[in-house]
Motif scaffolding. Sequence first.
Motif, mmCIF file in Angstrom:
data_model
loop_
_atom_site.group_PDB
_atom_site.id
_atom_site.type_symbol
_atom_site.label_atom_id
_atom_site.label_comp_id
_atom_site.label_asym_id
_atom_site.label_seq_id
_atom_site.Cartn_x
_atom_site.Cartn_y
_atom_site.Cartn_z
ATOM 1 N N ARG A 197 53.109 -3.510 17.135
ATOM 2 C CA ARG A 197 52.386 -4.701 16.678
ATOM 3 C C ARG A 197 53.312 -5.905 16.669
ATOM 4 O O ARG A 197 52.892 -7.000 16.317
ATOM 5 C CB ARG A 197 51.935 -4.534 15.226
ATOM 6 N N TYR A 206 48.533 1.889 3.226
ATOM 7 C CA TYR A 206 49.828 1.234 3.430
ATOM 8 C C TYR A 206 50.263 0.683 2.098
ATOM 9 O O TYR A 206 49.428 0.227 1.319
ATOM 10 C CB TYR A 206 49.714 0.044 4.396
ATOM 11 N N ARG A 222 52.576 -2.276 0.589
ATOM 12 C CA ARG A 222 53.372 -3.432 0.990
ATOM 13 C C ARG A 222 53.715 -4.220 -0.259
ATOM 14 O O ARG A 222 52.821 -4.716 -0.949
ATOM 15 C CB ARG A 222 52.575 -4.292 1.975
ATOM 16 N N VAL A 265 43.336 1.438 3.884
ATOM 17 C CA VAL A 265 42.694 0.957 5.109
ATOM 18 C C VAL A 265 41.599 1.905 5.599
ATOM 19 O O VAL A 265 40.469 1.493 5.850
ATOM 20 C CB VAL A 265 43.727 0.728 6.225
ATOM 21 N N SER A 280 38.863 -8.496 11.611
ATOM 22 C CA SER A 280 40.312 -8.383 11.649
ATOM 23 C C SER A 280 40.832 -7.781 10.342
ATOM 24 O O SER A 280 40.378 -8.145 9.269
ATOM 25 C CB SER A 280 40.913 -9.778 11.862
ATOM 26 N N GLY A 281 41.684 -6.835 10.468
ATOM 27 C CA GLY A 281 42.244 -6.196 9.276
ATOM 28 C C GLY A 281 41.430 -5.029 8.778
ATOM 29 O O GLY A 281 41.752 -4.420 7.769
ATOM 30 N N SER A 282 40.379 -4.683 9.506
ATOM 31 C CA SER A 282 39.527 -3.587 9.031
ATOM 32 C C SER A 282 40.125 -2.210 9.340
ATOM 33 O O SER A 282 39.634 -1.206 8.850
ATOM 34 C CB SER A 282 38.128 -3.719 9.640
ATOM 35 N N GLY A 283 41.145 -2.173 10.176
ATOM 36 C CA GLY A 283 41.822 -0.892 10.394
ATOM 37 C C GLY A 283 41.607 -0.291 11.768
ATOM 38 O O GLY A 283 41.878 0.894 11.984
ATOM 39 N N LYS A 284 41.164 -1.097 12.732
ATOM 40 C CA LYS A 284 40.882 -0.560 14.076
ATOM 41 C C LYS A 284 42.163 -0.056 14.752
ATOM 42 O O LYS A 284 42.214 1.058 15.286
ATOM 43 C CB LYS A 284 40.225 -1.652 14.950
ATOM 44 N N THR A 285 43.187 -0.902 14.725
ATOM 45 C CA THR A 285 44.458 -0.503 15.331
ATOM 46 C C THR A 285 45.053 0.696 14.603
ATOM 47 O O THR A 285 45.575 1.627 15.220
ATOM 48 C CB THR A 285 45.444 -1.690 15.315
ATOM 49 N N THR A 286 44.918 0.661 13.272
ATOM 50 C CA THR A 286 45.399 1.783 12.472
ATOM 51 C C THR A 286 44.754 3.087 12.942
ATOM 52 O O THR A 286 45.426 4.100 13.144
ATOM 53 C CB THR A 286 45.074 1.532 10.984
ATOM 54 N N HIS A 289 36.854 -7.020 20.166
ATOM 55 C CA HIS A 289 36.186 -8.032 19.344
ATOM 56 C C HIS A 289 34.990 -8.613 20.078
ATOM 57 O O HIS A 289 34.222 -9.375 19.531
ATOM 58 C CB HIS A 289 37.170 -9.186 19.041
HETATM 59 N N1 LIG Z 1 52.831 -0.972 8.792
HETATM 60 C C1 LIG Z 1 52.007 -1.608 7.949
HETATM 61 N N2 LIG Z 1 52.425 -1.852 6.700
HETATM 62 C C2 LIG Z 1 51.604 -2.464 5.818
HETATM 63 N N3 LIG Z 1 50.376 -2.855 6.107
HETATM 64 C C3 LIG Z 1 49.898 -2.651 7.340
HETATM 65 C C4 LIG Z 1 50.705 -2.017 8.327
HETATM 66 N N4 LIG Z 1 49.984 -1.916 9.472
HETATM 67 C C5 LIG Z 1 48.788 -2.480 9.185
HETATM 68 N N5 LIG Z 1 48.731 -2.914 7.931
HETATM 69 C C6 LIG Z 1 47.575 -3.534 7.264
HETATM 70 O O1 LIG Z 1 46.475 -2.668 7.411
HETATM 71 C C7 LIG Z 1 45.290 -3.405 7.607
HETATM 72 C C8 LIG Z 1 44.618 -2.930 8.877
HETATM 73 O O2 LIG Z 1 45.400 -3.354 9.982
HETATM 74 P P1 LIG Z 1 44.927 -3.090 11.469
HETATM 75 O O3 LIG Z 1 45.977 -3.667 12.340
HETATM 76 O O4 LIG Z 1 44.612 -1.683 11.643
HETATM 77 O O5 LIG Z 1 43.618 -3.970 11.571
HETATM 78 P P2 LIG Z 1 42.795 -4.343 12.871
HETATM 79 O O6 LIG Z 1 41.406 -3.969 12.558
HETATM 80 O O7 LIG Z 1 43.386 -3.742 14.054
HETATM 81 O O8 LIG Z 1 42.953 -5.893 12.871
HETATM 82 P P3 LIG Z 1 42.994 -6.883 14.147
HETATM 83 O O9 LIG Z 1 41.586 -7.033 14.572
HETATM 84 O O10 LIG Z 1 43.519 -8.155 13.563
HETATM 85 O O11 LIG Z 1 43.854 -6.280 15.157
HETATM 86 C C9 LIG Z 1 45.690 -4.858 7.636
HETATM 87 O O12 LIG Z 1 45.455 -5.394 6.361
HETATM 88 C C10 LIG Z 1 47.164 -4.822 7.929
HETATM 89 O O13 LIG Z 1 47.800 -5.925 7.368
#
Ligand SMILES: Nc1ncnc2c1ncn2[C@@H]1O[C@H](COP(=O)(O)OP(=O)(O)OP(=O)(O)O)[C@@H](O)[C@H]1O
Lengths: 389, 245
Positions: free
Chosen positions: A387, B22, B24, B31, B51-57, B211
């Motif tokens: 990321r 997570y 922080r 998430v 954004s931030g909903s956790g898709k990448t996670t 998106h």
């Molecule tokens: N390594 C980490 N440490 C702490 N918080 C994290 C970490 N990785 C992700 N997060 C938090 O987890 C939440 C989900 O992040 P994620 O990247 O999965 O969202 P996303 O749906 O992919 O968002 P986007 O559409 O912006 O890519 C966010 O609030 C992010 O800040």
Amino acid sequence: MAIPVVYNLRSVRQRWTSSVVAILGIAGTAGVFVAMLSLAHGFKATMMSSGSSDNAIVLRAGANTEMNGAVTLDDVRLIQDAPGIARDTQGPLLSAEAVMIAPFPLLSTGTDANVQIRGVSPKALEVRKQVKIIQGRFLKPGLWELVVGRNVSSTYGGLGFGSSVKSGGATWQVVGVFDAGGSAFDSEVWADASVLNQAFKRPENIFQSVTVHLNSPSDFQKFKDAVTTNPKLNVDVDREINYYNKQSQMLTTLITILGLIVSLIMAFGAVVGALNTMYSAVAERSREIATLRAVGFGAGSVVFSFTLEAVLISLIGGVLGCVAVLPLNGFTTSSINWQTFSNLAFAFTITPTLMSWGIVFALAMGIVGGIFPAISAARSPVAPALRGM
Amino acid sequence: MVRVDGSGTSSLIQVRGLDKKYSRGGEEIHVLQGLNLDVDQGDFVAFMGPSGSGKTTLLNLLGGLDVPTAGSITVAGDAITSMSRGALTTWRARHVGFVFQMYNLIPVLTAFQNVELPLLLTSLSKSERRKHVETALGVVGLSDRMQHFPRQLSGGQEQRVTIARAIVSDPTFLLCDEPTGDLDRKSADEIMHLVLTLVKDYKKTVLMVTHDPVVAEKADITLHLDKGALVESGKLAGAMAGGAR
Ligand SMILES: Nc1ncnc2c1ncn2[C@@H]1O[C@H](COP(=O)(O)OP(=O)(O)OP(=O)(O)O)[C@@H](O)[C@H]1O
Ligand SMILES: [Mg+2]
């Protein structure tokens, strides 16, 4: 299979400003390291070439250098009858020698430096086969004549061929120059032994060493046994080559240790430079590393790859350092011979072996400077790095 | 068939009760909360969500790049959530092809060398690797760009190289995180056309975050991440297309 080396090669080139810092640090250190070793090696080579394997040197028992030896004329007569000594029509090939130090002005600075003066017997050239007259002639016994080593004639004022010089209350004529094949004798002045003793007001029948030429190196033991078991003689016998080896030991060790200390201090700096370069490489490329990890390269591959990169950098540095000091090869310098406190000329002698030591030293610096950043690269978690966190 | 209620039995990818927290700065972010998912071989799933909903996670967990706080993921019978990190790395090399929004190509390697990377982890010979790389770059339409470096390519072309790298070792499934996020409409359409080809002609299983509703529309089904779990959107056309196959 590992991460391809081309990745590291191109990365080093890509980040060349940062790589150059590490390369120069390692090059400088490896260069100094090789230079110091080659100095020690050159000194040792000069001393070693002074001795011949088929010569034996006789000193008073317990004397570890010629300077504090004393061998009488009676001793010499007993020694010359010992078995194993080579002979020509006029008798045994033997040189009873007196050694002293006298100051002469250096051509370069005008200040005095000590020169070793060796009183020799008429057979000296037959005993020391590596010594050749290259100008003029050899001295005549009983006369105030000198022959000088190649380095002496070019280093000191008043000791050039044909000049006359005052020393020890007499005026001497320089009648010849000899080449001793790069050995310590090249830094010596030779005179007739009895004339020299007389000039310096020393007892005429006392010498400091006797060097004999043997029929063959294998006759050494026979000669030694005969001389050391003779109850009328109280002397030590050594192969001439061993004697000079021992004489070189102290300064060689000193130069080597000094060289190592200097190199280690520099290496500390060079390793810090390499660490810095590699840590910043790892930081800048955290995304690439994470990508490689995502694709399926293991932690071990990453450690290997980044250590290899540091090793590549250090290899370039090592080669550069060796090449940089190469012009020093053969460059003549002089130093006090600590056994005799006289000036001795010797040359930096850079050998392939010493250069490979330089490279090994450089690689060691690379490994130390690379392994920690490499481990940290492999340890950092993949997901956040992808990321760009 | 894609399910989000945890009722699948023999699906290729089975996710059960997946939790990811997570922490922080002392604060804990929950998430993913008990997420279930079943994906079959050949499915094309789109994930959407703010954004931030956790898709990448979620994708990172599915791809074995990260480990969950709780829950399990099973892929083709392998419980990846109980694997060691080392085993997970090996598993990734064999089963997952990643396509990222930022392409993540190695800048100092050519397109060919980038695509070859996953094959270096196989036992293929040099000539076999060459053949595979040429095929993969052919599929994405970049046969004439093999010796180009990433900086010599357009964004769309870079993303196609990434796709070639993801498919070259014929992994079990592809994970694409906003593959068109950085591209203009035309390039995005080309990439989507390519992904659809992979699904239709090469029977690839694709899980994709996006998106862009236009992009999501191409998938068999769109799932929304909501409060840490997945909900199916009532996308009839996609569901019918999925059922018709
Ligand atoms: N390594 C980490 N440490 C702490 N918080 C994290 C970490 N990785 C992700 N997060 C938090 O987890 C939440 C989900 O992040 P994620 O990247 O999965 O969202 P996303 O749906 O992919 O968002 P986007 O559409 O912006 O890519 C966010 O609030 C992010 O800040
Ligand atoms: Mg995301």
